[in-house]
Design an enzyme around this catalytic site. Structure first.
Site, PDB file in Angstrom:
ATOM      1  N   THR A  28      58.119   8.973  48.852  1.00  0.00           N
ATOM      2  CA  THR A  28      59.351   9.166  49.637  1.00  0.00           C
ATOM      3  C   THR A  28      60.113  10.389  49.099  1.00  0.00           C
ATOM      4  O   THR A  28      60.543  11.256  49.879  1.00  0.00           O
ATOM      5  CB  THR A  28      60.252   7.909  49.570  1.00  0.00           C
ATOM      6  OG1 THR A  28      59.434   6.750  49.740  1.00  0.00           O
ATOM      7  CG2 THR A  28      61.330   7.943  50.628  1.00  0.00           C
ATOM      8  N   ASP A  84      61.084   0.963  44.240  1.00  0.00           N
ATOM      9  CA  ASP A  84      60.050   0.013  44.659  1.00  0.00           C
ATOM     10  C   ASP A  84      60.652  -1.237  45.273  1.00  0.00           C
ATOM     11  O   ASP A  84      60.060  -1.837  46.176  1.00  0.00           O
ATOM     12  CB  ASP A  84      59.167  -0.340  43.460  1.00  0.00           C
ATOM     13  CG  ASP A  84      58.448   0.895  42.945  1.00  0.00           C
ATOM     14  OD1 ASP A  84      57.724   1.517  43.738  1.00  0.00           O
ATOM     15  OD2 ASP A  84      58.651   1.264  41.780  1.00  0.00           O
ATOM     16  N   GLU A 103      62.658   9.209  35.061  1.00  0.00           N
ATOM     17  CA  GLU A 103      63.556   8.867  36.172  1.00  0.00           C
ATOM     18  C   GLU A 103      64.831   8.205  35.647  1.00  0.00           C
ATOM     19  O   GLU A 103      65.932   8.503  36.108  1.00  0.00           O
ATOM     20  CB  GLU A 103      62.850   7.922  37.149  1.00  0.00           C
ATOM     21  CG  GLU A 103      61.758   8.599  37.950  1.00  0.00           C
ATOM     22  CD  GLU A 103      60.940   7.656  38.814  1.00  0.00           C
ATOM     23  OE1 GLU A 103      60.354   8.123  39.789  1.00  0.00           O
ATOM     24  OE2 GLU A 103      60.885   6.446  38.521  1.00  0.00           O
TER      25      GLU A 103
END
Ligand code: 5RP
Length: 226
Positions: A28, A84, A103
């Site tokens: 994404t 997720d 991240e």
């Protein structure tokens, strides 16, 4: 346009001239990076990107997005990343792409954190998606046993050659198959205190905005007050 592309392009609208932008990882986030790259090249958008994985770094470099490392910037204005799972109280699981450590570091230093997902990622409670835990290889078998003793259903993540997958920091990922996490804060605290755990994929109280796409409703933006 597919659902990932829709949110990717929508999220890039939040990026303004002069910003330092955390660039997430995954299928994404890929579309968000593409769109930012397009804006840099076609609109002269003037930003600095901070990437969250080698994959995103290569992608952003190819598009000509100016980059700095997290240690070369004084702050990060906004980070845009996938997720997720996102629960109704806006906690998340991340790390499906094994990039959770960078991240989380980049998100931690960001003023705003936007998650971009399609509607299938929204859940009542976290845990259906296996929870990734990044561990250093040394002592990882001992940690694995600890996870088994606590009924956390651990599985070491393997790469296509059947060997343990190595993260960008050359660590292993142990995925915990939990089905449902009743108390994410308690589990996060427990994991935080296990020697050898580098980081885990519970991202609690981190996102400030979620952009969701669905077949029926198109794109919806949810601002999360913290
Ligand atoms: C990578 C991640 C990703 O953001 C997460 O796995 C979502 O990926 P995708 O958009 O491909 O479903 O946390 O470590």
């Amino acid at each position: 346009m597919n659902l990932k592309q829709l949110v990717g392009i929508e999220s890039a609208k939040y990026v303004l001239d002069g910003m330092v932008v955390g660039l997430g990882t995954g299928s994404t986030a890929y579309f968000m990076v593409e769109e930012i790259g397009r804006r840099v090249n076609e609109e002269g958008l003037d930003i600095i990107g901070v990437t969250t994985s080698k994959t995103t770094e290569e992608h952003a470099k190819k598009l000509g997005i100016p980059l700095k490392s997290i240690d070369e910037v004084t702050h990060v204005d906004i980070t845009i990343d996938g997720a997720d799972e996102i629960s109704t109280d806006f906690h998340g699981i991340k790390g499906g792409g094994a990039a959770l450590l960078f991240e989380k570091i980049v998100a931690t230093y960001s003023k705003e954190v936007i998650w971009i997902v399609d509607e299938t990622k929204l859940v009542d409670k976290l845990g259906k998606f296996p929870l990734p835990v990044e561990v250093i290889p040394y002592g990882s078998q001992q940690l694995f046993k600890k996870f088994e003793e606590k009924d956390l259903n651990p599985k070491i993540r393997l790469s296509s050659d059947g060997k343990p997958l190595l993260t960008d920091s050359k660590n292993y990922i142990i995925d915990l198959y939990l089905e449902k996490i009743e108390n994410p804060t308690e589990l996060a605290n427990w994991l935080d205190h296990r020697v050898g755990v580098v980081e885990h994929g519970l991202f609690l109280d981190i996102t400030t905005c979620v952009i969701v796409s669905s077949e029926t409703d198109g794109v919806k933006t949810i601002n999360v007050s913290r």
